[in-house]
Design a protein around this motif. Structure first.
Motif, PDB file in Angstrom:
ATOM      1  N   ASP A 360      -7.216  24.082  40.605  1.00 25.51           N
ATOM      2  CA  ASP A 360      -6.477  22.826  39.817  1.00 25.51           C
ATOM      3  C   ASP A 360      -6.295  21.905  40.610  1.00 25.51           C
ATOM      4  O   ASP A 360      -6.569  20.573  40.226  1.00 25.51           O
ATOM      5  N   GLU A 361      -5.557  21.984  41.866  1.00 26.06           N
ATOM      6  CA  GLU A 361      -5.043  20.889  42.610  1.00 26.06           C
ATOM      7  C   GLU A 361      -6.562  19.861  43.219  1.00 26.06           C
ATOM      8  O   GLU A 361      -6.638  18.848  43.354  1.00 26.06           O
ATOM      9  N   VAL A 362      -7.477  20.916  43.871  1.00 26.18           N
ATOM     10  CA  VAL A 362      -8.528  20.233  44.357  1.00 26.18           C
ATOM     11  C   VAL A 362      -9.376  19.458  43.210  1.00 26.18           C
ATOM     12  O   VAL A 362      -9.916  18.536  43.666  1.00 26.18           O
ATOM     13  N   ILE A 363      -9.522  20.027  42.275  1.00 29.88           N
ATOM     14  CA  ILE A 363     -10.206  19.316  41.045  1.00 29.88           C
ATOM     15  C   ILE A 363      -9.633  17.947  40.672  1.00 29.88           C
ATOM     16  O   ILE A 363     -10.380  16.822  40.267  1.00 29.88           O
ATOM     17  N   ARG A 364      -8.356  18.190  40.456  1.00 31.61           N
ATOM     18  CA  ARG A 364      -7.860  16.713  40.044  1.00 31.61           C
ATOM     19  C   ARG A 364      -7.645  15.769  41.049  1.00 31.61           C
ATOM     20  O   ARG A 364      -8.068  14.641  40.904  1.00 31.61           O
ATOM     21  N   LYS A 365      -7.768  16.255  42.236  1.00 32.37           N
ATOM     22  CA  LYS A 365      -7.505  15.251  43.264  1.00 32.37           C
ATOM     23  C   LYS A 365      -8.920  14.678  43.600  1.00 32.37           C
ATOM     24  O   LYS A 365      -9.203  13.567  43.999  1.00 32.37           O
ATOM     25  N   ASP A 366     -10.108  15.385  43.823  1.00 33.82           N
ATOM     26  CA  ASP A 366     -11.288  14.777  44.102  1.00 33.82           C
ATOM     27  C   ASP A 366     -12.179  16.001  43.654  1.00 33.82           C
ATOM     28  O   ASP A 366     -12.665  16.934  44.106  1.00 33.82           O
ATOM     29  N   PRO A 367     -12.830  15.839  42.300  1.00 32.02           N
ATOM     30  CA  PRO A 367     -13.871  16.520  41.650  1.00 32.02           C
ATOM     31  C   PRO A 367     -15.283  16.962  42.748  1.00 32.02           C
ATOM     32  O   PRO A 367     -15.640  17.911  42.669  1.00 32.02           O
ATOM     33  N   ALA A 368     -15.486  15.772  43.628  1.00 30.74           N
ATOM     34  CA  ALA A 368     -16.462  16.044  44.438  1.00 30.74           C
ATOM     35  C   ALA A 368     -16.453  17.067  45.442  1.00 30.74           C
ATOM     36  O   ALA A 368     -17.492  17.613  45.749  1.00 30.74           O
ATOM     37  N   THR A 369     -15.110  17.196  45.869  1.00 34.61           N
ATOM     38  CA  THR A 369     -14.814  18.229  46.804  1.00 34.61           C
ATOM     39  C   THR A 369     -15.005  19.643  46.262  1.00 34.61           C
ATOM     40  O   THR A 369     -15.516  20.521  46.939  1.00 34.61           O
ATOM     41  N   TRP A 370     -14.696  19.850  45.033  1.00 36.73           N
ATOM     42  CA  TRP A 370     -15.005  21.166  44.269  1.00 36.73           C
ATOM     43  C   TRP A 370     -16.451  21.479  44.043  1.00 36.73           C
ATOM     44  O   TRP A 370     -17.074  22.365  44.388  1.00 36.73           O
TER      45      TRP A 370
END
Length: 674
Positions: A360-370
């Motif tokens: 949840d945190e990863v996607i909200r902060k930077d979808p490209a990282t996910w």
């Protein structure tokens, strides 16, 4: 699940047919000389993904495993049903009155859950006391569209608000308790199970509401998440994957499913357009869940915590933890994952979430990282070896390396796939500098008695994908009397019309003849139950010993209830079903159903409508077949093989069959416009 679907989920058509005729790989499909007529060049094709077959030569027919057995053994559908049921270990018996009552009870409880979800959802939007819940979902970055898509709601603080609301709708206190929405104390007082919580409805793979996940909004309330209780026939978290009803189309298309741990992880992923994500609800990934996913995906990606020490502890102490406490939740069970993955022909991969974060945190902060994490997913065995040896120095002494091997080997040899087992052990031997992987495997099989896996023959690739739902609409399509959005609904209409008056089969075939097309065939139906009913209906029309109704009841006892529902084409019946609690799906299609009823009872309208629907079934059938042929042709050309499935002059090549189909399609589309 009907008995026909149950049988097909247990039997792989590739394995079955390969015992009768040698199959040769041709890209993603398999070919052979047709077992039903003499030929020199293979024209018989098996499609593992669709679990179907087709002869593009003299037979010019095909179907599923049932139609293959019927043609090969020259038997009717009931006999094929019995034969395959015995092979699959499925018991065939008519539903008893008690079973019918149980089914009706479960449907009523689904109605309770559905109406509770509607109640909670409305409160979240409008209730003044839900302001802090609205603030919470906004803080989590959820849009109004996402809140509506997942039907998030709010359970009020009141001890009986939900109970009283459901009683007003006609449900009893016992109904509400049985549905898991209320509890009872020792004094007999019934009260709301969920209070002052953000409510997350849980649906099965068909989109039916079956339970709730409830998140505490007050930090002092425990537990943080409270799920609906387990209930037979309604909510079983070990057989459920959160958000699968939303994710299924993308998973089926991409053949990849990403599995996260929490509801919010999955919801945030879908909002960010990562729509192949599901959540396994906090328990270890189970065999029923893997079996469910294997119907749509070939590759599963698990999102795991980055704490390597925690993963190593899980690997070492899993059995101890499960024995010590039945309530202990373990997200990653590597031994079961490897074993079950090979059983269902699934490729399991792993991504590690940056430490201290969740998806949840990863996607909200930077979808490209996910997206990058997904692209860097590791095979599960490679991940286990990496984690299980991360504590070793490069110059670790032999005893330490041997100890790591003893910890990892029971997991790495758990798979049923011999080649995969050998590759896993070879990779471990290389990583630990322990010499020959073969010697290490032999040692493991002799010294790990609790995890010994005997060599088994390789499984043929199995695909349990449900038939793809094909949109009925399209450019240039003539509009029919009844607007059908899905192939299954169109098939239901046709079967209902034929059951109501079997003589309409002649009308259907006359309409096809006018377009110079072959008569109605089982392959025109994608739904297994409807195909079974059609095959037996056609047989019943050709006999004169008993009435069609008696013939169907005797030949298809397992489908009797479905047949009765299809034959019941009056508004009173639909109203009774609505009153029994089938509010969800039936309210959504009520307008469609009433038009079906009106059309079926209007003879003149039916002549036009049924004919149009039959033509559309054939049009979709031919389009599916041409798509399969094009894929097969591409696969053969990519493999450097000659794309000539038959030496019969009618088709000649795959291009020839595609051209024949295109010609029929053109005639059908002209007929639909007139």
């Amino acid at each position: 699940m009907s008995v026909t679907d149950d049988i097909k989920s247990r039997l792989d058509i590739v394995q079955y047919i390969s015992q009768i005729v040698p199959l040769k790989k041709a890209g993603r499909n398999l070919t052979a000389c047709c077992p039903f007529h003499h030929e020199k060049t293979p024209s018989f094709v098996v499609f593992p993904e669709r679990q179907s077959w087709h002869c593009f030569g003299a037979c010019a027919t095909g179907g599923d495993i049932f139609t293959f057995v019927m043609k090969h053994e020259n038997i009717d559908f009931p006999a094929a049903l019995i034969s395959l049921a015995e092979r699959a270990g499925v018991e065939i018996k008519p539903r008893s009155d008690d079973q019918r009552r149980i089914d009706e009870r479960i449907e009523r409880l689904r109605g309770v859950v559905d109406q509770t979800a509607v109640f909670y959802h409305q409160l979240l939007w409008d209730a003044p006391e839900a302001a802090h819940a609205r603030d919470y979902v906004l803080k989590r970055g959820l849009s109004e569209a996402t809140i509506a898509q997942f039907k998030l709601g709010y359970a009020p603080r009141d001890w009986a608000a939900t109970l009283n609301h459901l009683k007003m709708l006609g449900y009893t206190a016992q109904d509400v308790m049985d549905a898991g929405c209320a509890s009872q104390n020792d004094e007999g007082r019934v009260y709301d199970r969920f209070r002052d919580r953000l409510m997350i409805p849980i649906h099965d793979e068909r989109g039916r509401a079956i339970g709730f996940g409830a998140r505490a909004l007050n930090p002092e309330d425990t537990p943080k998440y409270l799920n609906s209780p387990q209930s037979e026939g309604l909510f079983d978290k070990s057989r459920t994957l959160f958000a699968l009803h939303h994710a299924r189309p993308t998973i089926r298309e991409s053949e990849v499913a990403v599995i996260v741990e929490g509801y919010m992880d999955a919801i945030t992923a879908h909002q960010a357009k990562f729509t192949n994500v599901v959540a396994q609800m906090g328990t270890a990934l189970t065999k029923p869940q893997l079996k469910l996913l294997s119907q749509y995906a070939k590759r599963l990606i698990l999102a795991l915590d980055a704490d390597a020490a925690g993963v190593r502890a899980t690997m070492r102490g899993l059995n101890v933890m499960q024995e010590a406490s039945e309530t202990k939740q373990v997200f990653f069970d590597p031994t079961a994952t490897l074993r079950q993955a090979s059983h269902f022909d699934l490729a399991i991969e792993v991504i590690t979430i940056p430490e201290g974060k969740d998806p949840d945190e990863v996607i909200r902060k930077d979808p490209a990282t996910w997206q990058t994490l997904i692209e860097m997913a590791q095979p599960v065995a490679e991940y286990l070896i990496q984690v299980g040896t991360a504590h070793l120095r490069h110059d670790a002494p032999l005893p330490e390396r041997e100890q790591a091997a003893r910890e990892l080997l029971p997991i790495l040899i758990a798979t049923e796939n011999d080649l995969q087992r050998q590759a896993n052990v070879q990779q471990l031997a290389y990583k630990l500098r322990l010499g020959s992987g073969r010697a290490l495997l032999e040692w493991a099989l002799q010294n790990v008695p609790n995890e010994r896996v005997k060599a088994q023959p390789q499984r043929s690739p199995a695909a349990f994908s449900a038939p793809t739902e094909v949109a009925a609409g399209g450019e240039g399509q003539a509009k029919s009397t009844f607007n059908v959005n899905r192939a299954a609904e169109r098939e239901r209409y046709c079967i209902a019309a034929l059951l109501q008056a079997p003589e309409r089969l002649a009308l259907a075939n006359r309409r096809l003849r006018e377009a110079e097309a072959a008569p109605l065939d089982a392959e025109d139906f994608t739904q297994g139950d409807y195909r079974a009913i059609y095959l037996t209906l056609r047989e019943g029309v050709d006999q004169d010993d008993v009435s069609i109704s008696e013939f169907l009841a005797a030949r298809l006892p397992d489908l009797r209830e479905l047949i009765e529902d299809l034959r019941e084409t009056n508004l009173a019946h639909l109203q009774r079903r609505l009153e029994r609690g089938l509010h969800g799906d039936w309210v959504a299609v009520l307008n469609k159903e009433t038009r079906v009823v009106a059309t079926l009872n209007d003879v003149e309208a039916l002549k036009t409508s049924l004919g149009q629907h039959i033509l559309e079934l054939r049009r979709l059938h031919l389009r599916r077949q041409n798509t399969e042929l094009q894929y097969l042709q591409q696969d053969l050309q990519r493999d450097g093989q000659q794309a000539t499935p038959t030496d019969t002059p009618q088709t000649g090549t795959f291009e020839g069959q595609i051209a024949v189909n295109a010609s029929v399609l053109a005639r059908i589309e002209r007929a639909m416009r007139h």
